[in-house]
Design an enzyme around this catalytic site. Structure first.
Site, PDB file in Angstrom:
ATOM      1  N   PRO A   1       0.918   3.731  -4.844  1.00  0.00           N
ATOM      2  CA  PRO A   1       1.661   4.991  -5.033  1.00  0.00           C
ATOM      3  C   PRO A   1       0.865   6.280  -4.817  1.00  0.00           C
ATOM      4  CG  PRO A   1       1.094   4.042  -7.147  1.00  0.00           C
ATOM      5  CD  PRO A   1       0.646   3.051  -6.106  1.00  0.00           C
ATOM      6  N   CYS A   2       0.551   6.575  -3.579  1.00  0.00           N
ATOM      7  CA  CYS A   2      -0.135   7.826  -3.258  1.00  0.00           C
ATOM      8  C   CYS A   2       0.769   9.030  -3.496  1.00  0.00           C
ATOM      9  CB  CYS A   2      -0.669   7.804  -1.827  1.00  0.00           C
ATOM     10  SG  CYS A   2       0.569   7.442  -0.578  1.00  0.00           S
ATOM     11  N   HIS A   3       2.084   8.813  -3.628  1.00  0.00           N
ATOM     12  CA  HIS A   3       2.991   9.928  -3.917  1.00  0.00           C
ATOM     13  C   HIS A   3       2.729  10.521  -5.301  1.00  0.00           C
ATOM     14  CE1 HIS A   3       5.092   6.334  -5.492  1.00  0.00           C
ATOM     15  NE2 HIS A   3       5.567   7.164  -6.419  1.00  0.00           N
TER      16      HIS A   3
END
Length: 198
Positions: A168-170
């Site tokens: 989850p780089c978001h």
């Protein structure tokens, strides 16, 4: 396994191509000739390309990344034996659907992390430690991986993440709380963050 067009009806049949692809995928998988299986799934952030090797999920790509270009890159970097084979991606598709429906907070998928190396891989492996609905700044992630001055390198690692959503780089934001860049575009990043905040 021999496949002939007689098994599927005339070429004018709209379902023929789909059935042929399905049979070809099954035959290639059974013969050990399928190195990269792929499919596309619908999502609230647009169509996602999913690709997997026998080791696990290797790529999730947004439409904005150009799925054909992503497949071409996989053919060069992983193996030229790339074929649409949705069955191999059933588990990934199901877990993503559960995530988008708010029923899943983390992923239990086997992953193939061979597209990343070095510092980028180190950062990407730490991303799941940022819990669902939480965020961290690029600086905080740099500190988490033991290199507080590597803020830009963390940004690059997030931008080149081959498995967005799953890794989850978001959840990584600028220090002022604004979204920053994202492979799927700012709107997709905001949508994911809103989904998790609900």
């Amino acid at each position: 396994m021999n496949i002939s067009t007689d098994d599927f009806g005339s070429a004018a049949d709209p379902g023929t191509l789909s059935r042929l692809r399905h049979q070809l995928g099954l035959a290639a998988d059974a013969e050990g000739l399928l190195d990269v299986a792929f499919t596309t799934v619908d999502s609230p952030v647009g169509p996602l390309l999913l690709a997997a090797t026998p080791k696990g999920l290797v790529r999730v790509a947004y439409a904005i990344e150009d799925h054909d270009r992503v497949l071409d890159t996989l053919a060069r970097q992983v193996s030229p034996r790339v074929l649409r084979a949705p069955k191999r991606l059933d588990m990934a598709a199901r877990e993503l659907e559960e995530y988008f429906q708010g029923q899943r907070r983390g992923f239990d998928l086997p992953l193939d992390l061979s597209l990343s190396r070095g510092f980028r891989l180190l950062v990407q492996q730490q991303l799941p430690s940022i819990g669902y609905g939480q965020t961290r700044s690029y600086r905080q992630v740099a500190e988490l991986v033991g290199n507080p001055k590597a803020v830009r390198a963390v940004g690059t690692a997030c931008a080149t993440n081959p498995l967005p959503v799953v890794l989850p780089c978001h959840r990584v934001l600028r220090s002022d709380g604004t979204p920053g860049g994202y492979a799927g575009g700012t709107a997709a990043k905001t949508t994911l963050l809103s989904l998790e905040a609900a």
